[in-house]
Scaffold this motif. Structure first.
Motif, mmCIF file in Angstrom:
data_model
loop_
_atom_site.group_PDB
_atom_site.id
_atom_site.type_symbol
_atom_site.label_atom_id
_atom_site.label_comp_id
_atom_site.label_asym_id
_atom_site.label_seq_id
_atom_site.Cartn_x
_atom_site.Cartn_y
_atom_site.Cartn_z
ATOM 1 N N VAL A 127 0.835 -1.203 0.000
ATOM 2 C CA VAL A 127 0.000 0.000 0.000
ATOM 3 C C VAL A 127 0.871 1.254 0.000
ATOM 4 C CG1 VAL A 127 -1.708 1.306 1.326
ATOM 5 C CG2 VAL A 127 -1.917 -1.183 1.134
ATOM 6 N N PHE A 128 1.963 1.216 0.769
ATOM 7 C CA PHE A 128 2.882 2.361 0.791
ATOM 8 C C PHE A 128 3.522 2.571 -0.585
ATOM 9 C CE2 PHE A 128 7.183 4.136 1.476
ATOM 10 C CZ PHE A 128 6.823 5.352 2.042
ATOM 11 N N ASP A 129 3.911 1.470 -1.227
ATOM 12 C CA ASP A 129 4.441 1.565 -2.591
ATOM 13 C C ASP A 129 3.401 2.179 -3.530
ATOM 14 O OD1 ASP A 129 6.773 0.320 -1.752
ATOM 15 O OD2 ASP A 129 6.053 -1.678 -2.272
ATOM 16 N N GLY A 130 2.148 1.773 -3.342
ATOM 17 C CA GLY A 130 1.078 2.323 -4.158
ATOM 18 C C GLY A 130 0.930 3.824 -3.980
ATOM 19 N N LEU A 131 1.088 4.290 -2.746
ATOM 20 C CA LEU A 131 1.027 5.735 -2.491
ATOM 21 C C LEU A 131 2.146 6.469 -3.231
ATOM 22 C CD1 LEU A 131 0.187 5.821 1.327
ATOM 23 C CD2 LEU A 131 -1.283 6.577 -0.552
ATOM 24 N N ILE A 132 3.339 5.878 -3.226
ATOM 25 C CA ILE A 132 4.469 6.488 -3.931
ATOM 26 C C ILE A 132 4.188 6.559 -5.431
ATOM 27 C CG2 ILE A 132 6.897 6.198 -4.550
ATOM 28 C CD1 ILE A 132 7.357 4.957 -1.811
ATOM 29 N N PHE A 134 1.249 6.450 -7.007
ATOM 30 C CA PHE A 134 0.145 7.348 -7.345
ATOM 31 C C PHE A 134 0.549 8.806 -7.173
ATOM 32 C CE2 PHE A 134 -3.971 9.481 -6.724
ATOM 33 C CZ PHE A 134 -4.592 9.056 -7.891
ATOM 34 N N ALA A 135 1.382 9.091 -6.166
ATOM 35 C CA ALA A 135 1.903 10.456 -6.027
ATOM 36 C C ALA A 135 2.720 10.832 -7.251
ATOM 37 C CB ALA A 135 2.753 10.560 -4.756
ATOM 38 N N GLY A 136 3.389 9.841 -7.824
ATOM 39 C CA GLY A 136 4.177 10.086 -9.030
ATOM 40 C C GLY A 136 3.315 10.504 -10.205
ATOM 41 N N VAL A 137 2.159 9.849 -10.388
ATOM 42 C CA VAL A 137 1.315 10.208 -11.526
ATOM 43 C C VAL A 137 0.679 11.582 -11.317
ATOM 44 C CG1 VAL A 137 -0.935 9.244 -10.828
ATOM 45 C CG2 VAL A 137 -0.274 9.255 -13.228
ATOM 46 N N VAL A 138 0.383 11.933 -10.067
ATOM 47 C CA VAL A 138 -0.136 13.279 -9.793
ATOM 48 C C VAL A 138 0.918 14.327 -10.140
ATOM 49 C CG1 VAL A 138 -0.929 14.846 -7.989
ATOM 50 C CG2 VAL A 138 -1.740 12.481 -8.015
ATOM 51 N N CYS A 259 -0.186 5.119 -12.198
ATOM 52 C CA CYS A 259 -1.589 5.233 -11.782
ATOM 53 C C CYS A 259 -2.244 3.875 -11.567
ATOM 54 C CB CYS A 259 -2.365 6.040 -12.811
ATOM 55 S SG CYS A 259 -4.081 6.334 -12.342
ATOM 56 N N ILE A 260 -2.140 2.993 -12.557
ATOM 57 C CA ILE A 260 -2.885 1.737 -12.481
ATOM 58 C C ILE A 260 -2.353 0.844 -11.367
ATOM 59 C CG2 ILE A 260 -3.444 -0.387 -13.719
ATOM 60 C CD1 ILE A 260 -3.548 1.279 -16.272
ATOM 61 N N LEU A 261 -1.037 0.613 -11.341
ATOM 62 C CA LEU A 261 -0.493 -0.216 -10.267
ATOM 63 C C LEU A 261 -0.606 0.493 -8.920
ATOM 64 C CD1 LEU A 261 2.681 -2.112 -11.513
ATOM 65 C CD2 LEU A 261 0.414 -2.989 -10.974
ATOM 66 N N GLY A 262 -0.473 1.829 -8.943
ATOM 67 C CA GLY A 262 -0.633 2.569 -7.697
ATOM 68 C C GLY A 262 -2.015 2.373 -7.103
ATOM 69 N N LEU A 263 -3.051 2.577 -7.913
ATOM 70 C CA LEU A 263 -4.426 2.415 -7.422
ATOM 71 C C LEU A 263 -4.737 0.958 -7.094
ATOM 72 C CD1 LEU A 263 -6.473 4.828 -9.723
ATOM 73 C CD2 LEU A 263 -5.949 5.097 -7.299
ATOM 74 N N ALA A 264 -4.286 0.024 -7.939
ATOM 75 C CA ALA A 264 -4.575 -1.396 -7.705
ATOM 76 C C ALA A 264 -3.984 -1.871 -6.388
ATOM 77 C CB ALA A 264 -4.042 -2.243 -8.863
ATOM 78 N N SER A 265 -2.772 -1.430 -6.069
ATOM 79 C CA SER A 265 -2.159 -1.846 -4.801
ATOM 80 C C SER A 265 -2.818 -1.160 -3.605
ATOM 81 C CB SER A 265 -0.659 -1.549 -4.813
ATOM 82 O OG SER A 265 -0.415 -0.170 -5.005
ATOM 83 N N LEU A 266 -3.381 0.038 -3.840
ATOM 84 C CA LEU A 266 -4.061 0.743 -2.756
ATOM 85 C C LEU A 266 -5.388 0.078 -2.384
ATOM 86 C CD1 LEU A 266 -3.461 4.506 -3.677
ATOM 87 C CD2 LEU A 266 -2.521 3.252 -1.730
ATOM 88 N N VAL A 267 -6.118 -0.429 -3.384
ATOM 89 C CA VAL A 267 -7.433 -1.012 -3.110
ATOM 90 C C VAL A 267 -7.366 -2.502 -2.790
ATOM 91 C CG1 VAL A 267 -8.534 0.686 -4.610
ATOM 92 C CG2 VAL A 267 -7.931 -1.557 -5.540
ATOM 93 N N THR A 268 -6.209 -3.131 -3.033
ATOM 94 C CA THR A 268 -6.079 -4.558 -2.755
ATOM 95 C C THR A 268 -5.623 -4.755 -1.322
ATOM 96 O OG1 THR A 268 -5.468 -4.990 -5.053
ATOM 97 C CG2 THR A 268 -4.953 -6.712 -3.444
ATOM 98 N N PRO A 269 -6.371 -5.491 -0.513
ATOM 99 C CA PRO A 269 -5.963 -5.714 0.878
ATOM 100 C C PRO A 269 -4.563 -6.331 0.957
ATOM 101 C CG PRO A 269 -8.211 -6.476 0.525
ATOM 102 C CD PRO A 269 -7.657 -6.137 -0.830
ATOM 103 N N GLY A 270 -3.664 -5.642 1.659
ATOM 104 C CA GLY A 270 -2.311 -6.146 1.796
ATOM 105 C C GLY A 270 -1.405 -5.853 0.622
ATOM 106 N N GLY A 271 -1.913 -5.191 -0.400
ATOM 107 C CA GLY A 271 -1.111 -4.883 -1.574
ATOM 108 C C GLY A 271 -1.058 -6.039 -2.559
ATOM 109 N N LEU A 272 -0.330 -5.858 -3.659
ATOM 110 C CA LEU A 272 -0.225 -6.861 -4.715
ATOM 111 C C LEU A 272 1.022 -7.712 -4.508
ATOM 112 C CD1 LEU A 272 -1.046 -4.631 -7.827
ATOM 113 C CD2 LEU A 272 -2.551 -6.340 -6.793
#
Length: 371
Positions: A127-132, A134-138, A259-272
């Motif tokens: 999830v933390f990786d996903g935040l990084i 997704f922040a990148g795509v923003v 964006c896609i991997l960022g969001l997918a890891s954020l919504v997946t319990p425990g990450g991908l």
């Protein structure tokens, strides 16, 4: 696997493509009502729209606990985008590479590809990786909008041809807000339904063929969800809009990872979770493909038909390897030895020759533009 599953898989794929088209058109027309420039819409709305099938499938797969499909879809799509789409587009017409793409977009694509390799090295995109990511795509989107040049008559005309409106144009009664919102909602609905059916069908395919969900995600699902990019780049190549053909692919690769991997890891319990296979081979290959683009494009500022043929041959070899490995085919060792001992050296030599010829070509010594 019964006939109904196959039909639902195909329908799901069609719904993804149609949904993406509706989403892009609705959002583009809505943006025009708000006076947003064509360039900004192209950098944001269109990039999101053509990658929305990958987004829908990866999020749905992540929520369903099929991390291999979610991750394989993105990695496979990026490999498909560069090798297959640019290969096909270059065979139609040699593609000019602008200095901006060489100086900015390709280095960013290389950087985010290597970032994925780093964050996945521990076997999980958390999830933390996903935040990084997704922040990148923003950050990338904000930078792209702020650094984009002003619209020109040519870009406004292109925007009008693609979406039927000009930025700031007063729209007719048929283009009311309700119609645009309906297109957006309808597109999103088709994406959700289509992604559900596509993922279910992909799992059924994997079970029937006796291969892993990862292989299905890297090949069938990745190619299927990349159809909007295929259509965009091929049509752009036919119209000789070379920057769009190339920029669509490079931008999509960046968007897919951030964006896609960022969001997918954020919504997946425990990450991908990341399988050892994709970490050992497919992600490094994706990184290698992105790195190879820089010297190839920088030397000649174009993708020739010879480049395109080389790209397509590389993708066919990649798919053949995936099939042979997934089925444990007895010819796999011979295939690998042939690729390493004969095909790869020939490909490297051909790539060097193409770069040298391209450097001495007038288009390679100029500003990157051709007639």
């Amino acid at each position: 696997m019964d006939l109904i599953t196959i039909i639902l898989f195909i329908i799901g794929l069609v719904l993804l493509v149609v949904g993406a088209e509706l989403l892009v058109r609705g959002a583009a027309k809505l943006a025009s009502r708000l006076g947003i420039s064509a360039l900004v819409v192209g950098l944001t709305v269109v990039a999101f729209g053509t990658s929305s099938p990958e987004l829908a499938v990866s999020i749905q797969a992540g929520l369903a606990g099929q991390a291999d499909i979610a991750l394989g879809n993105v990695v496979g799509s990026n490999i498909f985008n560069v090798l297959f789409i640019l290969g096909v587009a270059a065979l139609i017409v040699p593609l000019t590479i602008s200095h901006q793409i060489v100086r900015l977009e390709i280095p960013i694509m290389m950087a985010v590809s290597m970032l994925l390799l780093v964050v996945a090295f521990d076997g999980k995109v958390s999830v933390f990786d996903g935040l990084i990511l997704f922040a990148g795509v923003v950050a990338y989107t904000v930078f792209a909008i702020k650094s984009s040049p002003a619209d020109t008559p040519a870009t406004e005309e292109q925007y009008e041809n693609e979406y039927g409106v000009k930025p700031g144009q007063r729209l007719s009664i048929l283009d009311k807000l309700a119609v645009q919102l309906a297109l957006i909602v309808g597109g999103l609905t088709l994406l959700v339904v289509g992604s559900n059916w596509l993922v279910d069908g992909a799992v059924a395919f994997a079970q029937l063929l006796g291969v892993s969900e990862l292989v299905i995600g890297l090949t069938i699902v990745a190619a299927g969800t990349s159809l909007p990019e295929v259509a965009t780049s091929v049509i752009a190549a036919i119209r000789k809009e070379r920057d769009i053909a190339v920029g669509n692919v490079i931008g999509s690769c960046i968007f897919n990872i951030l964006c896609i991997l960022g969001l997918a890891s954020l919504v997946t319990p425990g990450g991908l979770s990341v399988s050892p296979q994709i970490l050992a081979f497919d992600i490094p290959l994706m990184v290698a493909v992105s790195i190879a683009c820089l010297p190839l494009f920088a030397f000649s500022h174009q993708i020739t038909r010879a480049n395109g043929a080389l790209f397509l041959a590389a993708y066919v070899s990649y798919v053949a390897y995936q099939i042979l490995m997934a089925t444990s085919h007895p010819s796999l060792p011979v295939f690998v030895q042939t690729m390493q001992g004969i095909i790869l050296p020939i490909a490297v030599a051909a790539l060097i020759a193409i770069m040298v010829v391209g450097k001495n070509h007038p288009a390679g010594r100029g500003n990157g533009s051709t007639a």
